[in-house]
Design an enzyme around this catalytic site. Structure first.
Site, PDB file in Angstrom:
ATOM      1  N   LYS A 151     -19.195  42.010  30.806  1.00  0.00           N
ATOM      2  CA  LYS A 151     -18.108  41.938  29.847  1.00  0.00           C
ATOM      3  C   LYS A 151     -18.232  40.661  29.041  1.00  0.00           C
ATOM      4  O   LYS A 151     -18.785  39.692  29.565  1.00  0.00           O
ATOM      5  CB  LYS A 151     -16.727  42.012  30.524  1.00  0.00           C
ATOM      6  CG  LYS A 151     -16.491  41.121  31.750  1.00  0.00           C
ATOM      7  CD  LYS A 151     -16.622  39.653  31.728  1.00  0.00           C
ATOM      8  CE  LYS A 151     -15.822  38.809  30.833  1.00  0.00           C
ATOM      9  NZ  LYS A 151     -16.055  37.349  31.021  1.00  0.00           N
ATOM     10  N   TYR A 234      -9.774  40.199  30.060  1.00  0.00           N
ATOM     11  CA  TYR A 234      -9.076  40.558  31.308  1.00  0.00           C
ATOM     12  C   TYR A 234      -7.629  40.967  31.027  1.00  0.00           C
ATOM     13  O   TYR A 234      -7.083  41.860  31.674  1.00  0.00           O
ATOM     14  CB  TYR A 234      -9.094  39.387  32.299  1.00  0.00           C
ATOM     15  CG  TYR A 234     -10.462  39.148  32.890  1.00  0.00           C
ATOM     16  CD1 TYR A 234     -10.945  39.956  33.917  1.00  0.00           C
ATOM     17  CD2 TYR A 234     -11.280  38.131  32.423  1.00  0.00           C
ATOM     18  CE1 TYR A 234     -12.205  39.761  34.448  1.00  0.00           C
ATOM     19  CE2 TYR A 234     -12.548  37.924  32.951  1.00  0.00           C
ATOM     20  CZ  TYR A 234     -13.005  38.740  33.953  1.00  0.00           C
ATOM     21  OH  TYR A 234     -14.267  38.553  34.482  1.00  0.00           O
TER      22      TYR A 234
HETATM   23  P1  NAD Z   1     -24.363  31.068  32.293  1.00  0.00           P
HETATM   24  O1  NAD Z   1     -24.341  30.150  31.139  1.00  0.00           O
HETATM   25  O2  NAD Z   1     -24.159  30.503  33.643  1.00  0.00           O
HETATM   26  O3  NAD Z   1     -25.718  31.894  32.297  1.00  0.00           O
HETATM   27  C1  NAD Z   1     -26.258  32.469  31.135  1.00  0.00           C
HETATM   28  C2  NAD Z   1     -27.695  32.873  31.383  1.00  0.00           C
HETATM   29  O4  NAD Z   1     -28.224  33.405  30.184  1.00  0.00           O
HETATM   30  C3  NAD Z   1     -28.586  31.680  31.777  1.00  0.00           C
HETATM   31  O5  NAD Z   1     -29.473  32.097  32.777  1.00  0.00           O
HETATM   32  C4  NAD Z   1     -29.360  31.377  30.499  1.00  0.00           C
HETATM   33  O6  NAD Z   1     -30.610  30.809  30.743  1.00  0.00           O
HETATM   34  C5  NAD Z   1     -29.477  32.776  29.906  1.00  0.00           C
HETATM   35  N1  NAD Z   1     -29.705  32.761  28.450  1.00  0.00           N
HETATM   36  C6  NAD Z   1     -30.556  33.566  27.820  1.00  0.00           C
HETATM   37  N2  NAD Z   1     -30.578  33.315  26.513  1.00  0.00           N
HETATM   38  C7  NAD Z   1     -29.727  32.324  26.298  1.00  0.00           C
HETATM   39  C8  NAD Z   1     -29.313  31.613  25.139  1.00  0.00           C
HETATM   40  N3  NAD Z   1     -29.813  31.910  23.932  1.00  0.00           N
HETATM   41  N4  NAD Z   1     -28.386  30.649  25.283  1.00  0.00           N
HETATM   42  C9  NAD Z   1     -27.856  30.373  26.490  1.00  0.00           C
HETATM   43  N5  NAD Z   1     -28.223  31.006  27.633  1.00  0.00           N
HETATM   44  C10 NAD Z   1     -29.145  31.967  27.535  1.00  0.00           C
HETATM   45  O7  NAD Z   1     -23.277  32.208  31.990  1.00  0.00           O
HETATM   46  P2  NAD Z   1     -22.625  33.222  33.021  1.00  0.00           P
HETATM   47  O8  NAD Z   1     -21.311  32.672  33.454  1.00  0.00           O
HETATM   48  O9  NAD Z   1     -23.593  33.638  34.041  1.00  0.00           O
HETATM   49  O10 NAD Z   1     -22.280  34.440  32.048  1.00  0.00           O
HETATM   50  C11 NAD Z   1     -23.256  35.398  31.682  1.00  0.00           C
HETATM   51  C12 NAD Z   1     -22.553  36.716  31.319  1.00  0.00           C
HETATM   52  O11 NAD Z   1     -21.839  37.174  32.441  1.00  0.00           O
HETATM   53  C13 NAD Z   1     -21.537  36.592  30.191  1.00  0.00           C
HETATM   54  O12 NAD Z   1     -21.574  37.743  29.414  1.00  0.00           O
HETATM   55  C14 NAD Z   1     -20.212  36.500  30.904  1.00  0.00           C
HETATM   56  O13 NAD Z   1     -19.121  36.999  30.144  1.00  0.00           O
HETATM   57  C15 NAD Z   1     -20.469  37.375  32.117  1.00  0.00           C
HETATM   58  N6  NAD Z   1     -19.647  36.974  33.271  1.00  0.00           N
HETATM   59  C16 NAD Z   1     -18.912  37.921  33.866  1.00  0.00           C
HETATM   60  C17 NAD Z   1     -18.111  37.593  34.926  1.00  0.00           C
HETATM   61  C18 NAD Z   1     -17.290  38.649  35.614  1.00  0.00           C
HETATM   62  O14 NAD Z   1     -16.462  38.300  36.438  1.00  0.00           O
HETATM   63  N7  NAD Z   1     -17.525  39.916  35.327  1.00  0.00           N
HETATM   64  C19 NAD Z   1     -18.056  36.281  35.379  1.00  0.00           C
HETATM   65  C20 NAD Z   1     -18.850  35.325  34.758  1.00  0.00           C
HETATM   66  C21 NAD Z   1     -19.644  35.684  33.686  1.00  0.00           C
END
Ligand code: NAD
Length: 377
Positions: A151, A234
């Site tokens: 999401k 959410y």
């Molecule tokens: P994060 O910043 O911790 O991780 C992002 C990942 O994407 C990293 O591994 C990074 O290296 C990679 N990436 C690839 N291309 C990139 C770019 N151009 N710039 C930055 N990073 C890049 O983020 P996260 O918290 O893991 O979130 C990732 C996704 O998961 C998002 O879409 C977020 O909304 C979703 N998410 C969902 C939930 C949930 O409860 N469903 C919780 C957290 C995150």
């Protein structure tokens, strides 16, 4: 006079509530299986009914993949962590060691397309920044894999359409990472929207926020869409599943106190969603206030969850007393449910249509906040 809204097939029903509550609970499923199959449950590559567990490849090894999804995939019964796609070679080495991944199941963003030839991997789970979901989901579908997209589904409706079209063309299933549709307290709220044990629903309050320091892609509108897309989704979801309806109009307002930290994205947005029945949802999302609750006021009582959207520790109470419901691994249930959709060729309860609907609503929230006008949907 308001006519009752028609309920799209993916909206909650009692049947789906019962179905999802039994998912991922081997203890509930195993007693009904033939004894010859019971041994299969001990084999980590087999489902409880003896089929091959589906392989999941995570794309993007950031906080959510590392902290939640990979650990959950150690608990899943119908799928398992089989591969990774990462842009960071050092992460590839660490993950290979930690999760005993085959060398051939590790991809970079450049070699990703080769996943098409990998029969170990059935599902690609897209966990990169929001603005990149469409690119990777489309590539996964074109490689012939089923797709879970985190999401928000995307940051534009056009991107949602691209993802859905690619999955349809590839005849692959698509689901959105809406984990709360597999969480017992939120499922109870969905059930009550249909059962109306407390009478007609009048008012919903959905608040979600935390204090974000900035300095990440989450503060970059191109990659994030904006905090509304991260957290407000959410509240949009909660408004819809707590009423069992879809909003017909939005009125929104933005508040900003820190113009430096929130130079490029919004800090706080409050909005009202009006539903066909006359129910209203009062929502707040913030990157500068802590909040995590869902309250429903109905004709004959109320119920609330606080925290409502957390990974763990969701707690609920009603005007009749506390909700006594189990804590579960939401992500494990979510992924197992999708694996079963694929294995049994059934429909997901969190489809692309739902993700697209929410993106459309969030864009209407932005429009109302920007123009100061009530926006109809
Ligand atoms: P994060 O910043 O911790 O991780 C992002 C990942 O994407 C990293 O591994 C990074 O290296 C990679 N990436 C690839 N291309 C990139 C770019 N151009 N710039 C930055 N990073 C890049 O983020 P996260 O918290 O893991 O979130 C990732 C996704 O998961 C998002 O879409 C977020 O909304 C979703 N998410 C969902 C939930 C949930 O409860 N469903 C919780 C957290 C995150």
């Amino acid at each position: 006079m308001n006519t009752p809204p028609s309920i799209p097939s993916w909206q909650p029903s009692r049947r789906r509530f019962v179905q999802t509550l039994t998912l991922g609970t081997g203890a509930l499923l195993l007693p009904s299986l033939p004894s010859a199959l019971l041994g299969a449950a001990a084999d980590k590559t087999k489902t409880p009914d003896g089929r091959r567990k589906l392989g999941v490849a995570l794309v993007g090894l950031g906080g959510y993949a590392r902290g939640q999804l990979a650990p959950a995939l150690q608990e899943t019964e119908w799928c398992r962590l089989a591969g990774i796609v990462t842009g960071t070679p050092s992460k590839a080495e660490e993950w290979k060691r930690r999760y005993d991944l085959a060398e051939g199941n590790v991809y970079s963003y450049d070699t990703f397309e080769r996943i098409a030839d990998n029969t170990d991997i059935d599902i690609v789970y897209v966990v990169v920044p929001n603005g990149l979901h469409a690119e990777f989901a489309v590539r996964a579908a074109k490689a012939g894999k089923h797709v879970i997209c985190e999401k928000p589904m995307a940051t534009t409706v056009e991107d949602c359409d691209r993802i859905m079209a690619a999955c349809k063309a590839a005849k692959k299933k698509l689901s959105i990472g809406y984990r709360l549709h597999f969480e017992p307290h939120n499922l109870e709220v969905m059930r009550l929207a249909q059962a109306k044990d407390f009478g007609a629903i009048k008012r919903v309050e959905a608040h979600d926020g935390y204090v974000s320091g900035g300095g990440t892609w989450r503060h970059d509108p191109k990659l994030a869409g904006g905090p509304l897309m991260d957290l407000g989704v959410y509240c949009v979801q909660a408004g819809c599943y707590a009423t069992g309806e879809e909003p017909i109009a939005i009125t929104a307002r933005e508040e900003k106190t820190d113009f430096e930290r929130f130079a490029k994205v919004e800090e706080t947005i409050t909005w009202t969603m009006e539903f066909p029945s006359g129910a209203k949802a009062e929502c707040l999302m913030s990157y500068n206030k802590n909040a995590n609750k869902l309250r429903v006021e109905a004709e004959n009582g109320w119920y609330e969850l606080s925290p409502a959207y957390a990974y763990r520790g969701i707690a609920g109470r009603t005007s009749k007393g506390p909700m006594d419901l189990p804590q579960v691994n939401q992500q494990a249930r979510q992924m197992d449910a999708f694996a079963r959709n694929i294995l049994d060729d059934t429909e997901t309860i969190v489809p692309g249509d739902m993700g697209r609907r929410d993106v459309k609503i969030m864009l209407a929230i932005y429009e109302s906040a920007r123009t100061g006008k009530r926006v109809t949907l």
